[in-house]
Design a protein around this motif. Structure first.
Motif, PDB file in Angstrom:
ATOM      1  N   ASP A 267       0.855  -1.191   0.000  1.00 29.36           N
ATOM      2  CA  ASP A 267       0.000   0.000   0.000  1.00 29.36           C
ATOM      3  C   ASP A 267       0.894   1.245   0.000  1.00 29.36           C
ATOM      4  O   ASP A 267       1.992   1.222   0.560  1.00 29.36           O
ATOM      5  CB  ASP A 267      -0.850  -0.020   1.290  1.00 29.36           C
ATOM      6  N   ALA A 268       0.405   2.331  -0.612  1.00 30.42           N
ATOM      7  CA  ALA A 268       1.089   3.621  -0.450  1.00 30.42           C
ATOM      8  C   ALA A 268       0.898   4.163   0.962  1.00 30.42           C
ATOM      9  O   ALA A 268       1.671   5.002   1.420  1.00 30.42           O
ATOM     10  CB  ALA A 268       0.529   4.634  -1.444  1.00 30.42           C
ATOM     11  N   HIS A 269      -0.171   3.663   1.615  1.00 25.12           N
ATOM     12  CA  HIS A 269      -0.606   4.211   2.906  1.00 25.12           C
ATOM     13  C   HIS A 269      -0.503   3.156   4.011  1.00 25.12           C
ATOM     14  O   HIS A 269      -0.665   1.965   3.736  1.00 25.12           O
ATOM     15  CB  HIS A 269      -2.066   4.675   2.796  1.00 25.12           C
TER      16      HIS A 269
ATOM     17  N   ASP B  74      -3.347  -3.311  -1.839  1.00 19.53           N
ATOM     18  CA  ASP B  74      -3.976  -2.054  -2.237  1.00 19.53           C
ATOM     19  C   ASP B  74      -3.285  -1.600  -3.514  1.00 19.53           C
ATOM     20  O   ASP B  74      -2.062  -1.397  -3.539  1.00 19.53           O
ATOM     21  CB  ASP B  74      -3.800  -1.036  -1.105  1.00 19.53           C
TER      22      ASP B  74
ATOM     23  N   ASP C 268      -3.015   1.111  -4.928  1.00 17.13           N
ATOM     24  CA  ASP C 268      -2.264   2.375  -4.920  1.00 17.13           C
ATOM     25  C   ASP C 268      -0.851   2.210  -4.360  1.00 17.13           C
ATOM     26  O   ASP C 268      -0.064   3.163  -4.354  1.00 17.13           O
ATOM     27  CB  ASP C 268      -3.047   3.508  -4.236  1.00 17.13           C
TER      28      ASP C 268
HETATM   29 MN    MN Z   1      -3.707   3.090  -0.259  1.00 16.01          MN
END
Ligand code: MN
Ligand code: MN
Length: 258
Positions: free
Chosen positions: A109-111, A188, A190
């Protein structure tokens, strides 16, 4: 048995709607003949006797997800779930804990998705891994691709003992990824660079290439008990490129599960 399911739910998205449309679009690309069903390691998981498509969960409100999962996640079943926004992963992991006991999570995930609450909602798609960790649902949580930390999320990661391979140290550390328990992968989209996967709600440059994600999948050799692919947003896609990435990742993950 590996069951493909769709969770067409995006009511916990903080910024844009769209991921509820994802399961149908990803299935369409998987089956449209533009690519074949074979993985890079020459398996055909999609036509394997132990693989089936159980269709979409019947989900209206968030609480429905957990109820519906209880009907499909029976002992001996491994789920490959197409989200939906990332809020679906908390009920998924809750259901997995009941059936599988102790397991590790690899989260790409980027997050960090570790907010205690976001816009006042503890079940926002920005929060699932805070809920998972405070309830002790994962033996280990390893996050890869993160590049949006802030002081709150860094404090949460330390508080919960989350291991992180951020984009800053990805090259140096990714080959050390190793898991000794059964593994669940939460993907995810992203986490990928938006150049490779523009069809996501949150564009965060500086991410992983499709090749790097595939290399991680092939490198990790723990028994894969489940996986989800979340946050595909068809409204933001370009020429169906991100759906093709999702279908490819689906196929490779299915190959590791059958
Ligand atoms: Mn994300
Ligand atoms: Mn996420």
């Amino acid at each position: 048995m590996v069951k493909l399911i769709g969770i067409p739910f995006d009511k916990k998205s903080s910024f844009l709607q769209g991921p509820a449309l994802a399961p149908a679009r990803i299935r369409q690309v998987l089956h449209d003949g533009g690519s074949n069903y074979w993985t890079e390691k020459l398996q055909n998981p999609i036509e394997h006797k132990d693989f089936s498509d159980a269709g979409d969960l019947n989900v209206d409100v968030y609480e429905d997800i957990e109820k519906e999962l209880k009907k499909v996640l029976l002992p001996g079943v491994k789920l490959l779930s197409l989200g939906g926004d990332h809020s679906v992963t908390y009920p998924l992991i809750k259901a997995y804990k009941e059936v599988y006991g102790a397991f590790d999570i690899l989260h790409i995930d980027a997050h960090g998705d570790l907010y205690d609450a976001f816009d006042g909602d503890p079940h926002s798609h920005a929060c699932p891994f805070a809920r998972i960790m405070e309830e002790g649902l994962a033996a280990r949580l390893v996050q890869v691709g993160v590049r949006t930390l802030n002081p709150h999320q860094l404090a949460q990661a330390r508080h919960f003992g989350v291991e992180q391979i951020t984009m800053l140290d990805f090259e140096e550390k990714w080959r050390s990824l190793k898991f000794n328990r059964p593994l669940y992968i939460s993907m995810d989209l992203d986490g990928l660079d938006p150049a490779f996967a523009p069809g996501v709600s949150h564009h965060e440059p500086g991410g992983l290439s499709t090749r790097q994600v595939l290399d991680i999948f092939h490198h990790v050799d723990a028994a894969l008990i489940g996986a989800d692919i979340v946050e595909y947003n068809p409204h933001r896609d370009v020429s169906g490129m991100t759906a093709a990435v999702a279908a490819k990742l689906l196929k490779e993950l299915a190959g590791k599960m059958v």
